[in-house]
Design a protein around this motif. Structure first.
Motif, short mmCIF file in Angstrom:
data_model
loop_
_atom_site.label_atom_id
_atom_site.label_comp_id
_atom_site.label_asym_id
_atom_site.label_seq_id
_atom_site.Cartn_x
_atom_site.Cartn_y
_atom_site.Cartn_z
N GLY A 1 0.83 -1.08 0.02
CA GLY A 1 -0.30 -0.08 0.11
C GLY A 1 0.55 1.37 0.34
N LYS A 2 2.32 1.35 -0.35
CA LYS A 2 3.08 2.44 -0.39
C LYS A 2 2.70 3.23 -0.86
CE LYS A 2 7.03 -0.25 -1.83
NZ LYS A 2 6.18 -1.18 -1.22
N SER A 3 2.50 3.17 -2.21
CA SER A 3 2.08 3.89 -3.66
C SER A 3 1.05 4.57 -3.42
CB SER A 3 2.64 2.93 -4.50
OG SER A 3 3.59 2.94 -5.08
N LEU B 1 8.74 13.44 -6.72
CA LEU B 1 9.47 12.44 -7.58
C LEU B 1 9.08 11.14 -7.85
CD1 LEU B 1 13.20 11.89 -8.23
CD2 LEU B 1 12.66 10.34 -6.50
N PRO B 2 8.67 10.86 -9.02
CA PRO B 2 7.56 9.64 -9.09
C PRO B 2 9.01 8.44 -9.64
CG PRO B 2 8.85 10.48 -11.31
CD PRO B 2 8.71 12.05 -9.67
N GLU B 3 7.89 6.99 -9.06
CA GLU B 3 8.78 6.09 -9.13
C GLU B 3 9.25 5.72 -11.01
OE1 GLU B 3 7.13 2.21 -8.67
OE2 GLU B 3 8.90 1.56 -8.16
N PRO C 1 10.15 23.26 -2.16
CA PRO C 1 9.29 23.26 -1.77
C PRO C 1 9.51 22.63 -0.49
CG PRO C 1 9.31 21.38 -3.27
CD PRO C 1 10.39 22.38 -3.40
N ALA C 2 8.27 22.49 0.81
CA ALA C 2 8.61 22.82 1.93
C ALA C 2 8.57 21.19 2.17
CB ALA C 2 8.06 23.25 3.15
N LEU C 3 8.17 20.16 1.45
CA LEU C 3 7.41 18.92 1.52
C LEU C 3 7.79 18.24 -0.18
CD1 LEU C 3 5.83 16.42 2.45
CD2 LEU C 3 3.79 17.24 1.40
N LEU C 4 9.10 17.17 0.16
CA LEU C 4 9.33 16.54 -0.43
C LEU C 4 8.41 15.25 -0.52
CD1 LEU C 4 12.81 17.20 -0.72
CD2 LEU C 4 11.14 18.26 -2.16
N VAL C 5 8.01 14.25 -1.50
CA VAL C 5 7.42 13.28 -1.90
C VAL C 5 8.03 12.36 -2.19
CG1 VAL C 5 5.30 12.00 -1.99
CG2 VAL C 5 4.75 13.82 -1.05
N LEU C 6 8.86 11.13 -2.07
CA LEU C 6 9.66 10.53 -2.67
C LEU C 6 9.38 9.62 -3.02
CD1 LEU C 6 12.93 11.87 -0.93
CD2 LEU C 6 11.74 12.93 -3.25
N ASP C 7 9.00 8.49 -4.22
CA ASP C 7 8.91 7.01 -4.54
C ASP C 7 10.26 6.57 -4.83
OD1 ASP C 7 6.90 4.92 -5.16
OD2 ASP C 7 5.74 6.00 -6.16
N GLU C 8 10.23 6.00 -4.09
CA GLU C 8 11.18 4.52 -4.57
C GLU C 8 12.87 5.65 -5.14
OE1 GLU C 8 11.92 1.52 -3.68
OE2 GLU C 8 9.87 1.19 -3.48
N PRO C 9 12.91 6.67 -4.22
CA PRO C 9 14.68 7.57 -4.93
C PRO C 9 15.68 7.13 -5.00
CG PRO C 9 13.93 7.49 -2.56
CD PRO C 9 12.96 6.82 -2.60
N MET C 10 15.44 5.68 -4.32
CA MET C 10 17.40 4.65 -4.78
C MET C 10 16.94 4.08 -6.00
SD MET C 10 17.60 6.42 -1.51
CE MET C 10 17.07 5.42 -0.95
N SER C 11 15.70 3.56 -6.63
CA SER C 11 15.14 2.27 -7.16
C SER C 11 16.31 2.15 -8.73
CB SER C 11 14.04 1.81 -7.33
OG SER C 11 14.00 2.80 -8.94
N GLY C 12 17.07 1.26 -8.69
CA GLY C 12 17.79 1.45 -10.12
C GLY C 12 19.29 1.66 -10.20
N LEU C 13 19.43 2.48 -8.89
CA LEU C 13 20.73 3.02 -8.94
C LEU C 13 21.80 2.25 -8.76
CD1 LEU C 13 19.51 6.57 -7.03
CD2 LEU C 13 19.72 5.85 -10.07
N ILE D 1 1.59 7.56 -1.29
CA ILE D 1 1.52 8.00 -2.43
C ILE D 1 0.54 8.76 -3.06
CG2 ILE D 1 3.76 8.91 -4.27
CD1 ILE D 1 5.52 7.44 -2.00
N ARG D 2 -0.07 8.13 -4.07
CA ARG D 2 -0.81 8.76 -5.39
C ARG D 2 -1.98 9.74 -4.27
NH1 ARG D 2 -1.75 2.63 -6.53
NH2 ARG D 2 0.42 2.14 -7.52
N LEU D 3 -2.77 9.08 -2.88
CA LEU D 3 -3.40 9.47 -2.25
C LEU D 3 -3.07 11.15 -1.89
CD1 LEU D 3 -5.13 6.82 0.02
CD2 LEU D 3 -5.93 8.24 -1.78
N LEU D 4 -2.15 11.18 -1.18
CA LEU D 4 -1.42 12.37 -0.86
C LEU D 4 -0.77 13.49 -2.14
CD1 LEU D 4 0.30 12.91 1.34
CD2 LEU D 4 2.38 12.75 1.38
N MET D 5 -0.43 13.49 -3.21
CA MET D 5 -0.87 13.86 -4.34
C MET D 5 -1.81 14.11 -5.11
SD MET D 5 2.98 14.64 -5.03
CE MET D 5 2.32 15.33 -5.58
N ASP D 6 -3.19 13.36 -4.32
CA ASP D 6 -4.26 14.10 -4.60
C ASP D 6 -4.22 13.40 -6.80
OD1 ASP D 6 -7.24 14.65 -4.64
OD2 ASP D 6 -6.85 16.68 -5.83
N PHE D 7 -3.71 12.28 -6.37
CA PHE D 7 -3.75 11.41 -8.07
C PHE D 7 -5.61 10.65 -7.80
CE2 PHE D 7 1.25 11.51 -8.51
CZ PHE D 7 0.66 12.73 -8.28
#
Ligand SMILES: Nc1ncnc2c1ncn2[C@@H]1O[C@H](COP(=O)(O)OP(=O)(O)OP(=O)(O)O)[C@@H](O)[C@H]1O
Length: 248
Positions: free
Chosen positions: A48-50, A86-88, A158-170, A53-59
């Motif tokens: 339920g992680k994403s 930051l999208p996944e 921005p004051a708030l950062l919402v980061l979806d999997e910021p390290m993935s694939g690196l 994030i989708r709810l927070l971003m109002d998607f």
């Protein structure tokens, strides 16, 4: 410390494409992210992680419960100016340069030209993309694209950062540079919510950890609290205990 983000008893069930509904993706989830805090959201696939994030971003919108950002509903479009997302998976139009994208983001946030130029230079230099700013983004490596996504998320300060999997694939070098960046942003006072599968990074990054499992909150507290609660020595062991305990 005051709360920046609040989830209160949030439920969300997706509609199936062919009709009917699936099992709830979130089941009455309650947590907050305090101002200036870094909260790491972890959970197995489908936890339920994403969805959070989708709810927070109002998607998407919750079925029940309440979400606020600085006491306002995520539906409030004025909030966008204070959120860096930051999208996944970064998807950039093939021929555009990071400068083209920055002009677009600047227009979206109504940034004055001089501020856009100054902030763009600041972040492109910080994230080591200044020398390649005129190259099409499609020629960037995965790590460079991820740093480019960060530039776009940060340029409006921005004051708030919402980061979806910021390290993935690196690779390890790319991962280390993003870890350094997130720690710097924290020092600058940003509020950060990020989700990840890379549990080892949690100790270095998160003030508190939220563990979700099958749409339910299983743990919320500091990495030390997690070890103390489950008698474990690592985030990985604590995580496995948190999601195993109630399965038995
Ligand atoms: N658009 C959708 N339509 C139907 N069900 C969905 C949709 N998106 C997510 N789900 C379901 O909701 C649940 C939670 O999914 P979510 O993507 O939030 O999990 P996650 O923790 O981000 O997983 P992952 O680590 O795999 O990205 C899963 O059971 C998933 O199958």
């Amino acid at each position: 410390m005051a709360d920046s983000v609040v989830f209160s008893e949030v439920w969300k069930t997706y509609q199936r494409e062919l009709g009917g509904v699936s099992a709830p993706a979130l089941r009455g989830v309650t947590f907050s992210v305090r101002r200036g805090e870094t909260l790491g959201l972890i959970g197995a696939n489908g936890a339920g992680k994403s969805t959070c994030i989708r709810l927070l971003m109002d998607f998407i919108r919750p079925d029940r419960g309440c979400i606020t950002i600085e006491d306002r509903s995520p539906e409030n479009s004025i909030l966008r100016r204070d959120i860096g997302y930051l999208p996944e998976i970064a998807s950039f139009p093939a021929s555009l340069t990071i400068l083209d994208m920055l002009r677009f983001v600047g227009a979206t946030h109504d940034l004055p030209k001089a501020v856009l130029a100054e902030q763009s230079e600041r972040w492109l230099k910080t994230l080591e993309l200044w020398d390649v700013r005129k190259r099409p983004i499609r020629t960037y490596s995965k790590g460079m694209q991820q740093r480019g996504s960060f530039v776009l998320a940060l340029v409006h300060d921005p004051a708030l950062l919402v980061l979806d999997e910021p390290m993935s694939g690196l690779d390890p070098i790319g991962r280390a540079s993003i870890i350094r960046l997130i720690r710097d942003l924290k020092v600058q006072g940003k509020t950060i919510l990020f989700c990840t599968h890379i549990l080892e990074d949690m100790d270095q990054l998160a003030d508190r950890v939220l563990i979700l499992h099958k749409g339910e909150k299983r743990f919320l507290g500091t990495p030390n609290d997690l070890s103390a609660e489950f008698g474990t020595n690592s985030i990985v062991d604590g995580f496995l205990s948190a999601i195993a305990e109630e399965q038995s």
